[in-house]
Scaffold this motif. Structure first.
Motif, PDB file in Angstrom:
ATOM      1  N   VAL A  35       1.099   1.900   1.791  1.00 45.20           N
ATOM      2  CA  VAL A  35       1.818   0.797   2.424  1.00 45.20           C
ATOM      3  C   VAL A  35       1.409  -0.490   1.721  1.00 45.20           C
ATOM      4  CG1 VAL A  35       2.257  -0.441   4.576  1.00 45.20           C
ATOM      5  CG2 VAL A  35       1.791   2.014   4.627  1.00 45.20           C
ATOM      6  N   ASN A  36       2.395  -1.147   1.131  1.00 44.47           N
ATOM      7  CA  ASN A  36       2.130  -2.385   0.391  1.00 44.47           C
ATOM      8  C   ASN A  36       0.992  -2.205  -0.618  1.00 44.47           C
ATOM      9  OD1 ASN A  36       4.149  -3.765   1.844  1.00 44.47           O
ATOM     10  ND2 ASN A  36       2.719  -4.168   3.500  1.00 44.47           N
ATOM     11  N   GLY A  37       0.988  -1.035  -1.274  1.00 46.14           N
ATOM     12  CA  GLY A  37       0.005  -0.761  -2.317  1.00 46.14           C
ATOM     13  C   GLY A  37      -1.343  -0.268  -1.837  1.00 46.14           C
ATOM     14  N   GLU A  38      -1.516  -0.102  -0.544  1.00 51.14           N
ATOM     15  CA  GLU A  38      -2.801   0.329   0.015  1.00 51.14           C
ATOM     16  C   GLU A  38      -2.650   1.646   0.764  1.00 51.14           C
ATOM     17  OE1 GLU A  38      -4.072  -2.777   2.615  1.00 51.14           O
ATOM     18  OE2 GLU A  38      -4.314  -4.235   1.006  1.00 51.14           O
ATOM     19  N   ASP A  50       7.865  -4.132   5.010  1.00 51.55           N
ATOM     20  CA  ASP A  50       6.795  -3.401   4.325  1.00 51.55           C
ATOM     21  C   ASP A  50       7.381  -2.505   3.236  1.00 51.55           C
ATOM     22  OD1 ASP A  50       4.718  -4.476   5.789  1.00 51.55           O
ATOM     23  OD2 ASP A  50       4.483  -2.731   7.101  1.00 51.55           O
ATOM     24  N   GLU A  51       6.621  -2.320   2.154  1.00 53.53           N
ATOM     25  CA  GLU A  51       7.032  -1.422   1.070  1.00 53.53           C
ATOM     26  C   GLU A  51       6.182  -0.165   1.133  1.00 53.53           C
ATOM     27  OE1 GLU A  51       7.971  -2.680  -3.184  1.00 53.53           O
ATOM     28  OE2 GLU A  51       6.017  -1.688  -3.386  1.00 53.53           O
ATOM     29  N   GLU A  64      11.708   0.110   1.079  1.00 47.52           N
ATOM     30  CA  GLU A  64      11.386  -1.042   1.911  1.00 47.52           C
ATOM     31  C   GLU A  64      11.865  -0.749   3.317  1.00 47.52           C
ATOM     32  OE1 GLU A  64      12.533  -5.751   2.467  1.00 47.52           O
ATOM     33  OE2 GLU A  64      13.004  -4.756   0.579  1.00 47.52           O
TER      34      GLU A  64
END
Length: 70
Positions: A35-38, A50-51, A64
């Protein structure tokens, strides 16, 4: 978690990336969803905007979040 977020395992199941919520939770626990790179836990809340990066085998989707379901 507020009214403007939803558990990530529920969202992945509702969006039909996984057949069951249990499979969605296992994928999140296994590091296959970011989620959002984490990394995330199944109870983490996602919100509109959120991505998510979802990896299944050789496939990877980057999506997204446009809406939440209840």
């Amino acid at each position: 978690m507020s009214d403007t977020s939803l558990r990530i395992d529920k969202w992945l199941w509702a969006a039909r990336f996984f057949k069951t919520r249990s499979l969605a939770a296992k994928a999140v626990d296994g590091g296959k969803v970011r989620v959002n790179g984490e990394g995330a836990k199944p109870a983490r809340g996602v919100k509109v905007g959120d991505e998510l990066a979802i990896r299944l085998g050789e496939l990877e989707w980057v999506v997204e979040v446009k809406a939440l379901s209840r």
